[in-house]
Enzyme design. Structure first.
Site, PDB file in Angstrom:
ATOM      1  N   LYS A 236     -29.039  18.641   6.626  1.00 50.09           N
ATOM      2  CA  LYS A 236     -30.334  18.938   7.290  1.00 50.09           C
ATOM      3  C   LYS A 236     -30.295  19.945   7.884  1.00 50.09           C
ATOM      4  O   LYS A 236     -29.392  20.560   8.719  1.00 50.09           O
ATOM      5  CB  LYS A 236     -30.529  17.734   8.238  1.00 50.09           C
ATOM      6  CG  LYS A 236     -31.832  17.858   9.170  1.00 50.09           C
ATOM      7  CD  LYS A 236     -31.442  18.620  10.485  1.00 50.09           C
ATOM      8  CE  LYS A 236     -32.872  18.799  11.368  1.00 50.09           C
ATOM      9  NZ  LYS A 236     -32.213  19.319  12.706  1.00 50.09           N
ATOM     10  N   SER A 237     -31.337  20.954   7.900  1.00 54.53           N
ATOM     11  CA  SER A 237     -31.268  22.164   8.573  1.00 54.53           C
ATOM     12  C   SER A 237     -32.698  22.612   8.615  1.00 54.53           C
ATOM     13  O   SER A 237     -33.628  22.291   7.648  1.00 54.53           O
ATOM     14  CB  SER A 237     -30.536  23.256   8.097  1.00 54.53           C
ATOM     15  OG  SER A 237     -30.592  24.339   8.840  1.00 54.53           O
TER      16      SER A 237
ATOM     17  N   ASN B 136     -26.619  26.615   2.245  1.00 47.91           N
ATOM     18  CA  ASN B 136     -26.237  25.437   1.662  1.00 47.91           C
ATOM     19  C   ASN B 136     -26.524  25.114   0.511  1.00 47.91           C
ATOM     20  O   ASN B 136     -25.981  24.335  -0.141  1.00 47.91           O
ATOM     21  CB  ASN B 136     -27.021  24.354   2.784  1.00 47.91           C
ATOM     22  CG  ASN B 136     -26.363  24.017   4.123  1.00 47.91           C
ATOM     23  OD1 ASN B 136     -25.560  24.663   4.584  1.00 47.91           O
ATOM     24  ND2 ASN B 136     -27.238  23.389   5.061  1.00 47.91           N
TER      25      ASN B 136
ATOM     26  N   TYR C 246     -38.696   9.143  10.787  1.00 48.11           N
ATOM     27  CA  TYR C 246     -38.621  10.616  11.224  1.00 48.11           C
ATOM     28  C   TYR C 246     -40.228  11.108  11.618  1.00 48.11           C
ATOM     29  O   TYR C 246     -40.260  12.102  12.236  1.00 48.11           O
ATOM     30  CB  TYR C 246     -38.205  11.227   9.886  1.00 48.11           C
ATOM     31  CG  TYR C 246     -36.921  11.023   9.587  1.00 48.11           C
ATOM     32  CD1 TYR C 246     -36.090  10.290  10.387  1.00 48.11           C
ATOM     33  CD2 TYR C 246     -36.300  11.820   8.217  1.00 48.11           C
ATOM     34  CE1 TYR C 246     -34.628  10.059   9.698  1.00 48.11           C
ATOM     35  CE2 TYR C 246     -35.181  11.321   7.862  1.00 48.11           C
ATOM     36  CZ  TYR C 246     -34.254  10.568   8.405  1.00 48.11           C
ATOM     37  OH  TYR C 246     -33.001  10.296   7.992  1.00 48.11           O
TER      38      TYR C 246
END
Length: 244
Positions: free
Chosen positions: A213-214, A223, A37
């Site tokens: 994921k955000s 979430n 990542y």
């Protein structure tokens, strides 16, 4: 290991820093990143800047399959990037080329025994691939991180992991889901929540770990707002039935 965390896939350094800071402020305590990542340094900086003690945050990162021959060097590089002395969980990101997996897993066992990581696991592995590692070393992966959502639910997969004592950690919990499905819509409406919140609650009811994921502050908050309601057994079964 918390059952709900924040994923940071595809997040740039600044996005990851901001998202992790927001998440930790809201109460998240599980943060997931990976060498591939390329945002470990930003994640680590956000954890430090949060003011939380290191032991309050569960940090996960992953070894690229292509770095299998450099596992020792890679975990130290991840620790340096994150700015921590140990990981809470270190995963093999993808199955290593056949024949090399057992050796890589042995390096993971050594890293755990040396205190560089508290737990070790895998990602995107099948039950047979997990058995290959276990048979070679006698050590069972603690976690298998896989794409997981109601549409991908499979009782035999759940049973295979539970028989081995492996926790399922689901990434991309909404990706394969039909957010307009009548069953999901009805259950969400009954509880006054959104469909994504109902999906995350379904994970929790089963005991699956979920790492949506955000980088959007509102979505990160939404979430995490899934602890004020629960699904009954019938609702869980109805959501299970959505599996294709």
């Amino acid at each position: 290991m918390p059952l709900l965390g924040l994923g940071t896939w595809q997040a740039s350094d600044q996005e990851a820093y901001d998202a992790v800071g927001i998440a930790l402020d809201l109460g998240y305590r599980l943060i997931d990143t990976a060498t591939m990542y390329r945002n470990e340094a930003a994640v680590g900086r956000a954890v430090r800047d949060s003011g939380l003690a290191r032991e309050e945050v569960f940090l996960t990162t992953k070894l690229r399959a292509g770095d299998a021959g450099r596992a020792r060097e890679t975990i130290r590089a991840s620790l340096d990037a994150l700015g921590v002395d140990y990981l809470d969980l270190w995963l093999i990101h993808w199955p290593v080329a056949r024949g090399a997996g057992a050796g890589t897993w042995q390096r993971f066992v050594e890293a755990r025994d040396a205190g560089l990581t508290r737990a070790i696991g895998v990602s995107n592995y099948s039950a047979a691939e997990i058995d290959e590692l276990t048979d070679a070393t006698g050590v069972v992966p603690a976690v298998n991180q896989i794409e997981w959502t109601p549409a991908l639910y499979d009782a035999s997969t759940v049973a295979a992991h539970r028989e081995r004592g492996v926790t399922i950690e689901g990434y991309s919990p909404f990706k394969a889901a039909d957010l307009r499905d009548p069953i999901l819509l009805a259950i969400a409406q009954d509880h006054g929540v959104t469909v994504p919140q109902a999906i995350l609650r379904w994970h929790l009811e089963h005991g699956f770990v979920a790492i949506p994921k955000s980088t959007d502050a509102g979505r990160i908050a939404e979430n995490f707002d899934v602890f004020g309601f629960s699904l009954d057994g019938d609702e869980v079964t109805r959501i299970d039935s959505l599996a294709g």
